[in-house]
Write an enzyme that holds these catalytic residues in place. Structure first.
Site, PDB file in Angstrom:
ATOM      1  N   GLY A  87      -1.791  20.758 -17.485  1.00  0.00           N
ATOM      2  CA  GLY A  87      -0.641  21.612 -17.745  1.00  0.00           C
ATOM      3  C   GLY A  87      -0.938  22.809 -18.617  1.00  0.00           C
ATOM      4  O   GLY A  87      -0.064  23.650 -18.825  1.00  0.00           O
ATOM      5  N   LYS A 352     -12.216  23.850 -26.247  1.00  0.00           N
ATOM      6  CA  LYS A 352     -10.986  24.426 -26.780  1.00  0.00           C
ATOM      7  C   LYS A 352     -11.101  25.925 -27.055  1.00  0.00           C
ATOM      8  O   LYS A 352     -10.095  26.623 -27.088  1.00  0.00           O
ATOM      9  CB  LYS A 352     -10.600  23.714 -28.086  1.00  0.00           C
ATOM     10  CG  LYS A 352     -10.366  22.218 -27.927  1.00  0.00           C
ATOM     11  CD  LYS A 352      -9.244  21.918 -26.959  1.00  0.00           C
ATOM     12  CE  LYS A 352      -8.956  20.430 -26.857  1.00  0.00           C
ATOM     13  NZ  LYS A 352      -7.958  20.121 -25.800  1.00  0.00           N
TER      14      LYS A 352
END
Length: 436
Positions: A87, A352
């Site tokens: 998502g 990340k």
């Protein structure tokens, strides 16, 4: 006022077509909002977890992905689906598309690698409203379902916020703890069980170390364990991450995140005391999950996480709002009999930032035919620190490394300060700093 605000939010959810399980989960989170101590865990109420088995000590399992899909055909090797949280947008790298479509090796995106790793097992993606269309267009062979969404709430009165300038900003995802309810609400849970799939291996799409290992569900099934969290031994670098602990009152294992620590509690960062940290690699017995959802359509009772933002995240002057979220790993404290398993840190390598991406793109990792990203270095992975003023976005990174990443297989650390553009055939060895 709260009752009226809840009624308005529920009405908005139902008008959006939300499943009753999704509504029930939102109502639970809203009720938790009225308790200022909801979700808080004090270090004095917790004890370290001692009895954590290691993956390397678990017995081998027959992991043949081409074996019968019937989970009962071979109790030692339950059928597995690989479920990825898909998502997220690549906003931390300056992108507006799905993060999973970023290239990690020449010609191969995160999703391309994940499809290899699934190795014939069902691959399932939980997309968000932001990533669904682009992911489908990418043509990856996977089943998909949508994460639910909920109204953002005004900070002052908890009523659903209105934002006519862009109504899509009135909505937010309820955190990845939503995976359990949305799996059922979408029909995907029943579909997988009908196909004989007994276990789901759930992880983030940006963690390419999270490959399915049949030893874990085989061990869990043999010991009647319905939920397993993979954990790593904590280091100072993990001190801001979620750690597992055991509650003194009932002995149950729980996950504690930074947001669940009271402001006056300084125990959270003690990595020696808490030892084990969440990788967000989770194993869930789908049969046990279906039974739990039949008893409570709102799903596992997960602690509330309140995310405070503005309705338009790009406009700090816009209306302050609350986003009510939960973390999927917190189910370890909500599902009876849940356990943790210690795994090598190679199974926990999330990407990340562009710092992480440079390491994965470099020769420090090799992509093999089975989708594994195998390290080529000895010891811990190289630590890369690029000046965020010049390297934070993907386009900035690629502009300053026009010939591709440097060799990092012999690097321990690589720090860049200032605006530096690198040429071809650069190799980093040991600890190196470069300043403009």
């Amino acid at each position: 006022m709260s009752d009226t605000a809840l009624e308005q939010a529920v009405q908005k959810l139902r008008a959006d077509g939300a499943d009753e399980g999704v509504v029930a989960a939102f109502e639970r989170r809203f009720a938790q909002l009225d308790d200022p101590e909801a979700g808080f865990m004090r270090g004095t109420d917790l004890e370290p977890v001692e009895d954590v088995p290691a993956l390397e000590d678990l017995p081998d399992a027959d992991a043949d992905p081409d074996a019968s899909a019937n989970a009962n055909a071979n109790p030692g090797a339950p059928a597995i689906a690989v479920l990825k949280l898909n998502g997220g947008l690549g906003t931390s790298m300056g992108l507006r598309g799905p993060k999973s479509l970023i290239e990690v090796k020449p010609g191969h995106s995160f999703l391309d690698v994940i499809a290899r790793q699934a190795a014939g097992r069902p691959l399932v993606l939980m997309n968000s409203f932001s990533t669904d269309e682009a992911t489908r267009a990418a043509g990856v062979d996977a089943r998909t379902f949508l994460q639910s969404r909920e109204p953002k709430l005004r900070e002052d009165d908890h009523a659903p916020v209105a934002w006519p300038a862009d109504p899509t900003l009135e909505w937010c995802p309820p955190g990845h703890g939503d995976v359990y309810v949305s799996l059922a609400a979408s029909g995907m849970l029943d579909e997988l069980l009908a196909d004989g799939v007994a276990w789901a291996f759930i992880s983030n799409s940006d963690n390419l170390g999270a490959t399915p290992d049949a030893r874990i569900p085989a061990w869990a099934q043999a010991h009647d364990v319905p939920f397993v969290m993979e954990v790593v031994r904590g280091t100072p670098a993990d001190r801001k991450g979620g750690h597992v602990a055991r509650r003194r009152d009932d002995g149950r294992i729980v996950l504690r995140e930074t947001a669940q620590t009271p402001p006056d509690d300084d125990s959270f960062t003690d990595v020696e005391r808490w030892r084990y940290y969440n990788t967000n690699n989770l194993w869930v017995d789908l049969r046990a999950l279906r039974q739990l959802l039949r008893q409570d359509p709102a799903g596992p009772r997960l602690p509330l996480i309140v995310n405070r933002k503005t309705v338009d995240p790009r406009d700090p002057g816009s209306t302050p709002v609350l986003q009510l979220e939960t973390a999927m790993g917190a189910a370890i404290g909500a599902i009876e009999g849940a356990r943790a398993v210690l795994v090598p840190r190679s199974r926990f390598a999330p990407v990340k930032t562009t710092d992480d991406l440079l390491v994965v793109r470099s020769d420090a990792y090799e992509l093999h035919d089975d989708g594994t990203m195998r390290p080529t270095f000895d010891g811990p992975p190289p630590v890369v620190s690029l000046d965020p003023e010049f390297y934070k976005s993907l386009s900035d990174l690629e502009q300053r490394f026009p010939h591709g990443p440097p060799s990092l297989r012999e690097a321990r650390s690589f720090t860049v300060t200032g605006d530096v553009t690198f040429g071809a055939d650069v190799a980093v060895r040991g600890d190196r700093k470069v300043e403009a």
